[in-house]
Each structure stands twice: as C-alpha cells, then as structure tokens.
Design a protein around this motif. Structure first.
Motif, PDB file in Angstrom:
ATOM      1  N   VAL A   1       0.841  -1.207   0.000  1.00 59.34           N
ATOM      2  CA  VAL A   1       0.000   0.000   0.000  1.00 59.34           C
ATOM      3  C   VAL A   1       0.871   1.249   0.000  1.00 59.34           C
ATOM      4  CG1 VAL A   1      -1.688   1.348   1.319  1.00 59.34           C
ATOM      5  CG2 VAL A   1      -1.950  -1.137   1.134  1.00 59.34           C
ATOM      6  N   GLY A   2       1.914   1.243   0.831  1.00 58.07           N
ATOM      7  CA  GLY A   2       2.812   2.386   0.891  1.00 58.07           C
ATOM      8  C   GLY A   2       3.566   2.607  -0.401  1.00 58.07           C
ATOM      9  N   THR A   3       3.913   1.515  -1.090  1.00 54.67           N
ATOM     10  CA  THR A   3       4.601   1.629  -2.372  1.00 54.67           C
ATOM     11  C   THR A   3       3.713   2.304  -3.411  1.00 54.67           C
ATOM     12  OG1 THR A   3       5.989  -0.314  -1.961  1.00 54.67           O
ATOM     13  CG2 THR A   3       5.660   0.324  -4.259  1.00 54.67           C
ATOM     14  N   GLY A   4       2.463   1.884  -3.476  1.00 52.89           N
ATOM     15  CA  GLY A   4       1.535   2.523  -4.403  1.00 52.89           C
ATOM     16  C   GLY A   4       1.381   4.000  -4.103  1.00 52.89           C
ATOM     17  N   PHE A   5       1.256   4.318  -2.813  1.00 53.91           N
ATOM     18  CA  PHE A   5       1.143   5.723  -2.388  1.00 53.91           C
ATOM     19  C   PHE A   5       2.386   6.497  -2.818  1.00 53.91           C
ATOM     20  CE2 PHE A   5       1.250   9.351   0.344  1.00 53.91           C
ATOM     21  CZ  PHE A   5      -0.051   9.622   0.714  1.00 53.91           C
ATOM     22  N   ALA A   6       3.559   5.915  -2.580  1.00 58.08           N
ATOM     23  CA  ALA A   6       4.825   6.594  -2.889  1.00 58.08           C
ATOM     24  C   ALA A   6       4.986   6.832  -4.387  1.00 58.08           C
ATOM     25  CB  ALA A   6       5.993   5.760  -2.358  1.00 58.08           C
TER      26      ALA A   6
END
Length: 242
Positions: free
Chosen positions: A163-168
């Motif tokens: 999820v954090g990767t997509g956000f980043a």
C-alpha cells in the motif's frame, strides 16, 4: 542477502514467482527450512538502473525521454524494496499478482482517503502530513488484512509495504511532474532524484512497520476495533511515522 551474489537458474526464478498458491505454501513447520533467500529484488534494481541510464541517453536525443526518466526514477526504488519484502515473506502465501493489485488500488485509494482526511485536518504544513497519510494507508491495509484474515506478521508487513509503495509511486510522479511544470526538465529530474534517494525510509517502510504490528497483535483472531488500541500496535503506529 547472501544469495544476491550467487548465480541462479531459471528454475530458481520460476520458484520465486510461483509463490502465492496452495501448492507452494508450505506447512508452518517447514516454512523457514524451505525458504529461498531473496535475490530477485537485486536483479530488478540492477536492470532498473540500466533502464534509467537508457532513458537518460534517450532524453539527450529527444525531450520525450525526460518523461520516461522521471517516471522510472519515481518507481524503481520503491518497487525494488517491495520485491525484497515479498521475497522475505516466508509463508509464501501471497502472489506477486495480488501484491501488484494492492499497489495500484491500495495506492490510489489511500491517496483518496488522504484527501478526505485532509479536509478535517487544520494543519496544512508538509510536516503534519503523517496525520492524514498514515491513517489513510492504515485504513486501506486494514481492509485487506481483515478480508483475508492473515495471521503471519510478515504478511502484514508485506501488505503495508505494498500500500505504501503505491502511495509513494503516485506521489513521486506528482511531485516530479509538478517540478517540471514549475521549473522545466531540470527541476523535474531533481525532484524525481531526491524522492528516489529518500524512498527507502519512506511510505512503504512506515506502512509495513505498523501493519506488521497490527497482524502481530491480532494474530489468529478476526481483526476488530480493539486491536487498533493495543499498546504494541500504537507504539509502531505513532512512533515511527514521526
């Protein structure tokens, strides 16, 4: 990381990508013994660096290459970190296809949730961004964790990182192109490069830490509101993002 420098066959690579189905998920007693140490993330990072160099060469021949360069710089390091965490998921019960789905949908949904939460957050300075960004990422990751009822802490870490990767990635691309609009190609590339260098201690890692803690406190139970108030979870959620 001892397998990074070793030579690997196509069979080893195929074994990595087979993770995530009922035929490749080992019994809990055999998980560690049958685990193949991570190596593919380093291959991806190496080819990613080569791709960036090729984009740089293309950019010197055609201005369109700068767009590819900014996008590749925005994506390669967070995806490399994600692949590393996926390879470290010893239960081997989550497929790469599902992780990529989380990256795409989780990333954009967490951004939408951030925008909604920002409407009630009176503090607009960038230093206060975690007050809206981290709860938004947690919300999306918690929905996924609760839906599948994961019990392994490594699963929680992996989902949080996804999820954090997509956000980043979405955020990196936005700031890179925003820099380009305001200051041209040079400003866009500087913004993309800085964000690429700071991506490792970023959104993916933070979300992975507290999502792993969430699974740790719930373990075999169904995810319930009480788990969000457990001291161990609160320690990771409130301490690390700040």
């Amino acid at each position: 990381f001892s397998d990074v420098t070793k030579k690997h066959t196509s069979r080893d690579t195929a074994r990595v990508f087979m993770a995530g189905n009922e035929f490749t998920t080992p019994d809990e007693r055999d998980m560690l013994a049958g685990w193949q140490k991570p190596f593919f993330f380093a291959r991806f990072l190496l080819f990613g660096a080569l791709f960036v160099l090729l984009c740089l060469v293309f950019a010197n021949m055609h201005p369109g290459g700068y767009y590819f360069l900014m996008i590749s710089l925005s994506c390669i390091i967070p995806i490399s970190l994600l692949i590393l965490v996926w390879e470290m998921n010893i239960p081997r019960n989550i497929s790469l296809g599902f992780i990529l789905l989380i990256v795409m949908m989780g990333g954009i949904l967490s951004l939408i949730a951030t925008m909604i939460l920002s409407k009630v957050n009176p503090l607009t300075h960038a230093i206060w961004a975690p007050l809206t960004e981290e709860p938004a990422k947690l919300l999306i990751a918690a929905i996924i964790i609760g839906k599948k009822d994961y019990k392994f802490m490594l699963n929680g870490i992996l989902i949080g990182v996804a999820v954090g990767t997509g956000f980043a990635i979405f955020e990196n691309i936005f700031y890179s192109f925003n820099g380009f609009v305001q200051g041209g190609y040079t400003a866009g590339l500087i913004s993309a490069s800085i964000r690429a260098l700071t991506d490792i201690p970023g959104h993916g890692l933070y979300a992975g830490l507290y999502c792993g803690a969430l699974v740790m406190v719930k373990w075999k139970e169904k995810l319930k509101p009480k788990h969000f108030f457990k001291p161990k979870f609160l320690l990771y959620f409130y301490l690390f993002p700040f």
